[in-house]
Design a protein around this motif. Structure first.
Motif, PDB file in Angstrom:
ATOM      1  N   ALA A 284      54.728  27.316  26.134  1.00  0.00           N
ATOM      2  CA  ALA A 284      55.859  27.290  27.063  1.00  0.00           C
ATOM      3  C   ALA A 284      56.826  26.174  26.718  1.00  0.00           C
ATOM      4  O   ALA A 284      58.043  26.339  26.831  1.00  0.00           O
ATOM      5  N   ASP A 285      56.328  25.013  26.298  1.00  0.00           N
ATOM      6  CA  ASP A 285      57.206  23.909  25.924  1.00  0.00           C
ATOM      7  C   ASP A 285      56.800  23.300  24.585  1.00  0.00           C
ATOM      8  O   ASP A 285      57.016  22.131  24.322  1.00  0.00           O
ATOM      9  N   LEU A 286      56.201  24.132  23.718  1.00  0.00           N
ATOM     10  CA  LEU A 286      55.792  23.703  22.386  1.00  0.00           C
ATOM     11  C   LEU A 286      56.143  24.808  21.403  1.00  0.00           C
ATOM     12  O   LEU A 286      55.805  25.975  21.634  1.00  0.00           O
ATOM     13  N   SER A 287      56.853  24.487  20.328  1.00  0.00           N
ATOM     14  CA  SER A 287      57.246  25.509  19.360  1.00  0.00           C
ATOM     15  C   SER A 287      56.021  26.078  18.655  1.00  0.00           C
ATOM     16  O   SER A 287      55.097  25.345  18.293  1.00  0.00           O
ATOM     17  N   ALA A 288      56.038  27.384  18.447  1.00  0.00           N
ATOM     18  CA  ALA A 288      54.961  28.056  17.723  1.00  0.00           C
ATOM     19  C   ALA A 288      55.341  28.190  16.260  1.00  0.00           C
ATOM     20  O   ALA A 288      56.529  28.237  15.913  1.00  0.00           O
ATOM     21  N   PRO A 289      54.353  28.253  15.357  1.00  0.00           N
ATOM     22  CA  PRO A 289      54.666  28.551  13.954  1.00  0.00           C
ATOM     23  C   PRO A 289      55.120  30.001  13.828  1.00  0.00           C
ATOM     24  O   PRO A 289      55.025  30.772  14.796  1.00  0.00           O
ATOM     25  N   PRO A 290      55.594  30.427  12.659  1.00  0.00           N
ATOM     26  CA  PRO A 290      56.106  31.803  12.529  1.00  0.00           C
ATOM     27  C   PRO A 290      55.052  32.879  12.743  1.00  0.00           C
ATOM     28  O   PRO A 290      55.387  34.013  13.059  1.00  0.00           O
ATOM     29  N   VAL A 291      53.752  32.521  12.572  1.00  0.00           N
ATOM     30  CA  VAL A 291      52.691  33.532  12.644  1.00  0.00           C
ATOM     31  C   VAL A 291      51.599  33.078  13.609  1.00  0.00           C
ATOM     32  O   VAL A 291      51.140  31.935  13.536  1.00  0.00           O
ATOM     33  N   LEU A 292      51.201  33.967  14.513  1.00  0.00           N
ATOM     34  CA  LEU A 292      50.016  33.783  15.343  1.00  0.00           C
ATOM     35  C   LEU A 292      48.995  34.833  14.933  1.00  0.00           C
ATOM     36  O   LEU A 292      49.302  36.031  14.896  1.00  0.00           O
ATOM     37  N   ILE A 293      47.771  34.386  14.633  1.00  0.00           N
ATOM     38  CA  ILE A 293      46.686  35.299  14.273  1.00  0.00           C
ATOM     39  C   ILE A 293      45.672  35.257  15.408  1.00  0.00           C
ATOM     40  O   ILE A 293      45.144  34.189  15.731  1.00  0.00           O
ATOM     41  N   VAL A 294      45.391  36.398  16.024  1.00  0.00           N
ATOM     42  CA  VAL A 294      44.551  36.451  17.220  1.00  0.00           C
ATOM     43  C   VAL A 294      43.416  37.450  17.018  1.00  0.00           C
ATOM     44  O   VAL A 294      43.489  38.335  16.168  1.00  0.00           O
ATOM     45  N   ASN A 295      42.377  37.314  17.835  1.00  0.00           N
ATOM     46  CA  ASN A 295      41.201  38.175  17.681  1.00  0.00           C
ATOM     47  C   ASN A 295      41.051  39.180  18.811  1.00  0.00           C
ATOM     48  O   ASN A 295      40.011  39.841  18.913  1.00  0.00           O
ATOM     49  N   PRO A 320      44.226  40.793  10.691  1.00  0.00           N
ATOM     50  CA  PRO A 320      44.709  40.243   9.419  1.00  0.00           C
ATOM     51  C   PRO A 320      43.788  40.620   8.258  1.00  0.00           C
ATOM     52  O   PRO A 320      42.665  41.098   8.460  1.00  0.00           O
ATOM     53  N   HIS A 321      44.269  40.357   7.061  1.00  0.00           N
ATOM     54  CA  HIS A 321      43.493  40.663   5.857  1.00  0.00           C
ATOM     55  C   HIS A 321      43.425  39.425   4.964  1.00  0.00           C
ATOM     56  O   HIS A 321      44.188  38.474   5.135  1.00  0.00           O
ATOM     57  N   GLY A 322      42.516  39.475   3.995  1.00  0.00           N
ATOM     58  CA  GLY A 322      42.423  38.420   3.002  1.00  0.00           C
ATOM     59  C   GLY A 322      42.084  37.067   3.604  1.00  0.00           C
ATOM     60  O   GLY A 322      41.199  36.937   4.459  1.00  0.00           O
ATOM     61  N   GLN A 323      42.812  36.046   3.155  1.00  0.00           N
ATOM     62  CA  GLN A 323      42.546  34.684   3.600  1.00  0.00           C
ATOM     63  C   GLN A 323      42.761  34.543   5.100  1.00  0.00           C
ATOM     64  O   GLN A 323      42.031  33.816   5.779  1.00  0.00           O
ATOM     65  N   ARG A 324      43.764  35.234   5.626  1.00  0.00           N
ATOM     66  CA  ARG A 324      44.002  35.159   7.074  1.00  0.00           C
ATOM     67  C   ARG A 324      42.793  35.672   7.848  1.00  0.00           C
ATOM     68  O   ARG A 324      42.456  35.143   8.906  1.00  0.00           O
ATOM     69  N   ARG A 325      42.148  36.687   7.344  1.00  0.00           N
ATOM     70  CA  ARG A 325      40.949  37.224   7.999  1.00  0.00           C
ATOM     71  C   ARG A 325      39.837  36.181   7.992  1.00  0.00           C
ATOM     72  O   ARG A 325      39.126  36.004   8.985  1.00  0.00           O
ATOM     73  N   ARG A 326      39.697  35.463   6.868  1.00  0.00           N
ATOM     74  CA  ARG A 326      38.648  34.441   6.787  1.00  0.00           C
ATOM     75  C   ARG A 326      38.951  33.295   7.757  1.00  0.00           C
ATOM     76  O   ARG A 326      38.033  32.725   8.346  1.00  0.00           O
ATOM     77  N   TRP A 327      40.227  32.943   7.890  1.00  0.00           N
ATOM     78  CA  TRP A 327      40.598  31.922   8.871  1.00  0.00           C
ATOM     79  C   TRP A 327      40.197  32.342  10.286  1.00  0.00           C
ATOM     80  O   TRP A 327      39.681  31.545  11.060  1.00  0.00           O
TER      81      TRP A 327
END
Length: 589
Positions: A284-295, A320-327
């Motif tokens: 709400a008062d904190l900028s998000a990075p360009p990508v959110l990865i959720v489960n 997500p796939h690849g490295q994002r999936r491992r994260w």
């Protein structure tokens, strides 16, 4: 949604009000929603100009009103950053607070360790300075960090401004995930220097390449190509308790993660509901990075336009796939570990709280042991010097550091613990005696019958119930587990025994009060002694004292200065510098 007394039960937002409100009256609502609807007497609405404003208003109302049927996360967004100062030779430093426009910042990082580890990497590879500007401006010879290869010593001119700026630029590119390009660039530079027969400079670049390669090998982080900034959010629910694990990826580097637990949560809340509440409140008062990865599922169409992202558009990935999936898998595993740890801790702490209630014959407010509030007082000093009292707080089955208080004790005889305890209690509870706030369920006093009697007199003078006062007297030979409880209401003293869960909780709270009091006392004592060392010196007035402390960044910097360094301070002669140095180091003047 409000009950019959006007108390807010629930706060929500909706693009389509008719559709959203109507959904609460469908046949398939859960038990929590049905329980809430039985109490709803009115619905109040506020129209905003945009969806982003709706998100901000919802977040503010939830924080302010803490509605019973909303999922509420603690407002804890004090994240650390890595800072490059606005200086001709920028300093790399740990930073926490509101960033300004002059310096350059990277982050936020999930914890202090992640920032300090990044600084260590930048020192090892790029040899950037970390010293304060006051120290930097007054060095006459390189420090130890230069000798061990962690700083290029710009303070004494061992590297020029152009080359140092190039190292800063490389460090910035490394943090932005351009390590591959940086490696190629350094290799080309090394070959060019070798071709020009500048072998010493080529060897320095070779060493830098080696350090960079070792760092990249140790991190073993794959970048995803394209964007390299993302937040990975995993929700896990077990035994009615939810954990949201937030992992931060910046510049392709996994910086670590941080678990969040709802302060208030309905037992039947699903993962999607918990995730939406977290994302809404966290960003709400904190900028998000360009990508959110959720489960778990998240209404991206509704939330994405409301969240301020660092890029032009926020992307929310569910599968997500690849490295994002491992994260994401790693974030889920860490969420499960944090939740298991919290469940084990809460189980033991809840049992200890109930045991304490039973042992002392106390009743839990509203019948809920989590509402039991315990405050504990301790007094600390060194032979009467720098006396300080401390109050620590326990409720919701946990210590609450944000509610701790310290009291500087003045106007009492040195070493008079009774007078110090009385002053602390009077200052803490006089506001409650005026009707501003509620008394805790229990007040623990670190001390025996004498301390408890002083506390009783203070409570009697304030018109408060002294029955909640209990002293914790040390056992024979101060052995842990043999403490004796002393009651202010005339009950005979008791020993609960080594195996008592209630005594374990009392000892935990008492030890925390002791720690908090000692650290505060030591800090006050050190401040008083550092000031008095200069104040007691003949020929050192306020202006000279201020110049000395400002030049060297405090007493510690002054202690490390040579006679020549001290003599360079405006208004300090060579003779006076020798006397200052001798007195600071205990040498005959």
């Amino acid at each position: 949604m409000l009950d019959g007394t006007g108390k807010v039960l629930y706060v929500g937002k909706a693009r389509d009000l008719r559709k959203r409100v109507g959904s609460y009256f469908n046949k398939g609502v859960g038990p929590r929603t049905a329980h809430m609807l039985e109490r709803v007497a009115a619905i109040d609405t506020t129209t905003t100009r945009s969806e982003a404003e709706a998100l901000l208003l919802e977040n503010n109302l939830i924080k302010q009103l803490a509605p019973r049927y909303n999922i509420l996360f603690r407002d804890d967004k004090s994240y650390p950053y890595l800072k490059f100062s606005a200086h001709a030779f920028p300093r790399v430093a740990y930073f926490r607070g509101a960033p300004d426009q002059r310096a350059q910042y990277f982050g936020p990082y999930p914890n202090a360790w992640a920032v300090k580890d990044s600084i260590r990497v930048l020192q090892k590879v790029f040899r950037l300075r970390t010293c304060e500007d006051t120290v930097f401006g007054n060095r006459s010879r390189p420090c130890l960090l230069h000798q061990i290869g962690r700083c290029s010593a710009p303070c004494v001119g061992l590297i020029d401004g152009k080359e140092y700026a190039a190292d800063v630029d490389r460090a910035v590119r490394f943090l932005r995930g351009q390590a591959g390009e940086l490696t190629v660039e350094l290799e080309e530079k090394m070959e060019r220097l070798a071709g020009e027969l500048r072998f010493e400079e080529a060897a320095a670049v070779r060493d830098q390449l080696g350090s960079l390669s070792r760092v990249l090998h140790q991190q073993a982080v794959e970048t995803t190509g394209g964007d390299t900034d993302a937040d990975v959010i995993a929700v896990v629910i077990d035994h009615g308790l939810a954990c949201v694990n937030l992992a931060m990826v910046r510049g392709g580097r996994h910086l670590g993660d941080r678990p969040f637990f709802p302060v208030r949560q309905a037992e039947d809340a699903g993962a999607a509901e918990v995730l939406e509440a977290f994302v809404s409140q966290h960003y709400a008062d904190l900028s998000a990075p360009p990508v959110l990865i959720v489960n778990t599922e998240l209404d991206a169409d509704e939330l994405a336009p409301m969240i301020r992202a660092a890029g032009e558009r926020l992307q929310i990935l569910r599968q997500p796939h690849g490295q994002r999936r491992r994260w994401l898998e790693m974030a889920e595993a860490n969420a499960k570990l944090a939740l298991a740890r919290r469940l084990a801790e809460e189980g033991s702490q809840q049992g200890r709280t109930r045991a304490l209630l039973d042992a002392l014959g106390l009743e839990a407010p509203d019948g809920d042991p989590a509402h039991v509030r315990i405050e504990c007082f301790d007094v600390s000093h060194t032979m009467g010097e720098a006396t300080q009292a401390a109050c620590v707080v326990y409720h919701d089955h946990a210590m609450q550091p944000a509610e701790y208080r310290r009291f500087n004790i003045d106007d009492v005889a040195p070493g008079d613990d009774y007078a110090a305890m009385r002053q602390a209690l009077m200052r803490r509870y006089q506001r409650i005696a005026r009707g501003e706030g509620a008394l805790p369920s229990l007040v623990l006093i670190d001390g025996g019958a004498g301390q408890v009697e002083v506390a009783r007199q203070a409570f009697d003078e304030l018109g408060l119930d002294a029955g909640i006062l209990v002293g914790v007297a040390k056992g024979p030979e101060r052995r842990v587990g043999l403490e004796e409880l002393v009651f202010a209401d005339g009950r005979p003293s008791r020993r609960l025994g080594r195996e008592s869960q209630a005594l374990l909780l009392i000892a935990q709270i008492r030890d925390e009060a002791h720690r908090f009091a000692i650290t505060g006392m030591r800090a006050r004592r050190a401040k008083a002694r550092s000031t008095s060392q200069l104040e007691d010196m003949e020929g050192i007035g306020p202006k000279r004292r201020q110049r000395l402390l400002a030049r060297f960044g405090g007493l510690r910097g002054l202690m490390g200065a040579s006679v020549e360094d001290i003599a360079r301070v405006d208004g300090v002669s060579r003779k006076l510098a020798e006397r200052i140095y001798a007195q600071l180091h205990g040498q005959p003047g």
